[in-house]
Design a protein around this motif. Structure first.
Motif, PDB file in Angstrom:
ATOM      1  N   GLY A 185      61.282  33.891  -7.515  1.00  0.00           N
ATOM      2  CA  GLY A 185      60.985  32.902  -8.567  1.00  0.00           C
ATOM      3  C   GLY A 185      59.769  32.104  -8.122  1.00  0.00           C
ATOM      4  N   GLY A 186      59.112  31.490  -9.060  1.00  0.00           N
ATOM      5  CA  GLY A 186      57.913  30.711  -8.744  1.00  0.00           C
ATOM      6  C   GLY A 186      58.246  29.457  -7.953  1.00  0.00           C
ATOM      7  N   PRO A 187      57.189  28.749  -7.505  1.00  0.00           N
ATOM      8  CA  PRO A 187      57.416  27.514  -6.749  1.00  0.00           C
ATOM      9  C   PRO A 187      58.144  26.477  -7.609  1.00  0.00           C
ATOM     10  CG  PRO A 187      55.085  27.765  -7.355  1.00  0.00           C
ATOM     11  CD  PRO A 187      55.762  29.059  -7.704  1.00  0.00           C
ATOM     12  N   GLY A 188      59.253  25.975  -7.092  1.00  0.00           N
ATOM     13  CA  GLY A 188      59.999  24.953  -7.821  1.00  0.00           C
ATOM     14  C   GLY A 188      60.903  25.496  -8.910  1.00  0.00           C
ATOM     15  N   ILE A 219      48.096  28.428   6.556  1.00  0.00           N
ATOM     16  CA  ILE A 219      48.324  29.342   5.419  1.00  0.00           C
ATOM     17  C   ILE A 219      49.187  28.650   4.355  1.00  0.00           C
ATOM     18  CG2 ILE A 219      49.416  31.533   4.741  1.00  0.00           C
ATOM     19  CD1 ILE A 219      48.606  32.596   7.564  1.00  0.00           C
ATOM     20  N   ILE A 220      50.228  27.961   4.796  1.00  0.00           N
ATOM     21  CA  ILE A 220      51.117  27.276   3.831  1.00  0.00           C
ATOM     22  C   ILE A 220      50.360  26.186   3.068  1.00  0.00           C
ATOM     23  CG2 ILE A 220      53.118  25.706   3.661  1.00  0.00           C
ATOM     24  CD1 ILE A 220      54.614  27.492   5.554  1.00  0.00           C
ATOM     25  N   LYS A 221      49.491  25.457   3.773  1.00  0.00           N
ATOM     26  CA  LYS A 221      48.697  24.410   3.107  1.00  0.00           C
ATOM     27  C   LYS A 221      47.825  24.996   2.004  1.00  0.00           C
ATOM     28  CE  LYS A 221      47.946  20.983   6.763  1.00  0.00           C
ATOM     29  NZ  LYS A 221      46.974  20.692   7.851  1.00  0.00           N
ATOM     30  N   GLU A 222      47.401  26.247   2.199  1.00  0.00           N
ATOM     31  CA  GLU A 222      46.554  26.924   1.216  1.00  0.00           C
ATOM     32  C   GLU A 222      47.364  27.652   0.154  1.00  0.00           C
ATOM     33  OE1 GLU A 222      43.169  27.084   0.689  1.00  0.00           O
ATOM     34  OE2 GLU A 222      43.368  25.308   1.955  1.00  0.00           O
ATOM     35  N   ARG A 263      56.979  17.967   1.874  1.00  0.00           N
ATOM     36  CA  ARG A 263      56.363  19.265   2.179  1.00  0.00           C
ATOM     37  C   ARG A 263      54.846  19.212   2.015  1.00  0.00           C
ATOM     38  NH1 ARG A 263      59.738  24.300  -0.340  1.00  0.00           N
ATOM     39  NH2 ARG A 263      57.583  25.040  -0.489  1.00  0.00           N
ATOM     40  N   VAL A 264      54.119  19.840   2.956  1.00  0.00           N
ATOM     41  CA  VAL A 264      52.646  19.780   2.913  1.00  0.00           C
ATOM     42  C   VAL A 264      52.063  20.495   1.696  1.00  0.00           C
ATOM     43  CG1 VAL A 264      52.242  19.537   5.394  1.00  0.00           C
ATOM     44  CG2 VAL A 264      52.445  21.827   4.403  1.00  0.00           C
ATOM     45  N   ASP A 265      52.886  21.367   1.065  1.00  0.00           N
ATOM     46  CA  ASP A 265      52.366  22.135  -0.074  1.00  0.00           C
ATOM     47  C   ASP A 265      52.837  21.589  -1.424  1.00  0.00           C
ATOM     48  OD1 ASP A 265      54.947  22.876   0.548  1.00  0.00           O
ATOM     49  OD2 ASP A 265      54.641  25.022   0.271  1.00  0.00           O
ATOM     50  N   ASP A 266      53.536  20.443  -1.403  1.00  0.00           N
ATOM     51  CA  ASP A 266      53.978  19.853  -2.670  1.00  0.00           C
ATOM     52  C   ASP A 266      52.948  18.858  -3.204  1.00  0.00           C
ATOM     53  OD1 ASP A 266      56.244  21.362  -2.730  1.00  0.00           O
ATOM     54  OD2 ASP A 266      57.657  19.737  -2.331  1.00  0.00           O
ATOM     55  N   ASN A 267      51.768  19.345  -3.494  1.00  0.00           N
ATOM     56  CA  ASN A 267      50.732  18.505  -4.116  1.00  0.00           C
ATOM     57  C   ASN A 267      50.046  19.379  -5.158  1.00  0.00           C
ATOM     58  OD1 ASN A 267      48.264  19.882  -2.831  1.00  0.00           O
ATOM     59  ND2 ASN A 267      49.581  19.419  -1.086  1.00  0.00           N
ATOM     60  N   ILE A 268      49.420  18.738  -6.117  1.00  0.00           N
ATOM     61  CA  ILE A 268      48.940  19.492  -7.279  1.00  0.00           C
ATOM     62  C   ILE A 268      47.933  20.593  -6.895  1.00  0.00           C
ATOM     63  CG2 ILE A 268      47.217  17.768  -8.017  1.00  0.00           C
ATOM     64  CD1 ILE A 268      49.450  19.964 -10.309  1.00  0.00           C
ATOM     65  N   GLU A 269      47.058  20.319  -5.902  1.00  0.00           N
ATOM     66  CA  GLU A 269      46.049  21.342  -5.529  1.00  0.00           C
ATOM     67  C   GLU A 269      46.739  22.593  -5.007  1.00  0.00           C
ATOM     68  OE1 GLU A 269      45.801  18.176  -4.323  1.00  0.00           O
ATOM     69  OE2 GLU A 269      44.359  17.582  -5.877  1.00  0.00           O
ATOM     70  N   ILE A 323      49.870  23.453  -5.397  1.00  0.00           N
ATOM     71  CA  ILE A 323      50.749  24.078  -6.408  1.00  0.00           C
ATOM     72  C   ILE A 323      49.941  25.039  -7.287  1.00  0.00           C
ATOM     73  CG2 ILE A 323      52.237  23.675  -8.420  1.00  0.00           C
ATOM     74  CD1 ILE A 323      52.909  20.943  -7.103  1.00  0.00           C
ATOM     75  N   LYS A 324      48.726  24.608  -7.672  1.00  0.00           N
ATOM     76  CA  LYS A 324      47.894  25.481  -8.514  1.00  0.00           C
ATOM     77  C   LYS A 324      47.641  26.807  -7.795  1.00  0.00           C
ATOM     78  CE  LYS A 324      45.358  21.990 -11.106  1.00  0.00           C
ATOM     79  NZ  LYS A 324      44.163  21.136 -10.962  1.00  0.00           N
ATOM     80  N   LYS A 325      47.348  26.711  -6.476  1.00  0.00           N
ATOM     81  CA  LYS A 325      47.086  27.942  -5.705  1.00  0.00           C
ATOM     82  C   LYS A 325      48.348  28.797  -5.607  1.00  0.00           C
ATOM     83  CE  LYS A 325      43.503  25.764  -2.938  1.00  0.00           C
ATOM     84  NZ  LYS A 325      43.238  25.031  -1.717  1.00  0.00           N
TER      85      LYS A 325
END
Ligand SMILES: Nc1ncnc2c1ncn2[C@@H]1O[C@H](COP(=O)(O)OP(=O)(O)OP(=O)(O)O)[C@@H](O)[C@H]1O
Ligand SMILES: Nc1ccn([C@@H]2O[C@H](COP(=O)(O)O)[C@@H](O)[C@H]2O)c(=O)n1
Ligand SMILES: [Mg+2]
Length: 255
Positions: A58-61, A103-106, A178-184, A186-188
């Protein structure tokens, strides 16, 4: 190898003086070593074969982790979140930790052999016989690496289907630091989801293993849909019956 040498030292010592016997000793040790490795591999192979494995996609979130918690409570699965295993590597400052963080940040995908080895370690070290592998495989490369290293496919694949808008809303209100829970990011992650995850979803749909669940609604409503699916797997789940968790059969008989 050095552990093998130490174990063999009582046999090696009397041979030390005879130079001509050294190659023979080495080949004996290598044979022992190879035998031990083969035995470990066979043991692992036979354990893997008997596990009940469900991939959760499933997608993020979209709610994978949330639904996995409910499945664990009701059916006694062990939950392995690929993302959590990778985050644990970062937190433990392991060999690959810094690279994984980047990698996770990206929002990109970590090399498959790293992720599969982490999953393999959990599958081998646990006593459980049924696992939810959450957030994996995220790409065809992930899927193929799993098949090669673990030597099998999943019994079923759940796919939580959620509109993008709802996924973004859920991730942005998650508040778990989480370092990846920001709009930039999420778009990636959504782009990676479209380009790399969806082909895997389609692959399992073609193989008849995919169960698409609408991820819209309350957690309870979605879990009811999940239970409907699990009710069709009663026989297979009973075969992997877990003596420590007999609730599995009970939960399924309630349907
Ligand atoms: N049905 C739902 N309705 C509203 N919010 C939900 C629902 N299911 C989960 N959530 C919330 O949405 C957020 C994301 O859920 P969750 O962490 O389970 O998603 P995920 O698919 O595991 O995401 P990721 O791939 O980023 O790990 C969490 O804060 C969770 O509490
Ligand atoms: N198979 C995977 C799973 C995850 N990742 C990386 O971890 C991030 C977070 O994953 P969640 O499942 O917790 O959302 C994900 O965006 C990837 O960067 C991965 O590389 N491979
Ligand atoms: Mg998750």
């Amino acid at each position: 190898m050095w552990r093998q040498l130490r174990l063999l030292s009582p046999f090696v010592a009397p041979l030390k003086s005879s130079f001509r016997q050294v190659p023979y000793t080495w080949s004996l040790m290598e044979t022992f070593s190879a035998d031990t490795a083969n035995m470990a591999e066979e043991k692992s192979f036979s354990r893997m074969k008997n596990l009940f494995l469900a991939f959760v996609l499933g997608g993020p979130g979209s709610g994978k982790g949330t639904q996995c918690e409910r499945i664990v409570e009701t059916y006694g699965f062990t939950h392995l979140s690929a993302g959590d295993l990778l985050r644990r590597e970062i937190a433990s400052n392991s060999e690959h930790g810094a690279a994984i963080l980047d990698i996770i940040k990206e929002g990109k995908i970590v090399p498959s052999n790293v992720t599969v080895k982490l999953i393999q370690r959990e599958l081998e070290s646990s006593e459980s016989s049924r696992f939810l592998i959450d957030g994996f495989p995220r790409s065809d490369e992930n899927r193929i690496a799993f098949e090669q290293i673990i030597g099998r496919e999943p019994d079923l694949v759940l796919f939580f289907d959620c509109p993008e808008e709802e996924m973004v809303k859920r991730v942005l209100s998650r508040n778990q630091g989480r370092v990846d829970d920001n709009i930039e990011t999420i778009k990636k992650r959504l782009t990676v989801f479209q380009e790399l995850n969806l082909p895997v979803v389609n692959y399992y749909a073609e193989k008849g293993k995919l169960h698409k669940v609408s991820a819209v609604g309350t957690v309870d409503e979605i879990f009811e849909r999940v239970q409907q699916i699990f009710s069709n797997y009663k026989c297979l789940l009973d075969q992997s019956s877990d003596e420590n968790f007999p609730v599995m059969s009970t939960a399924l008989h309630k349907q």
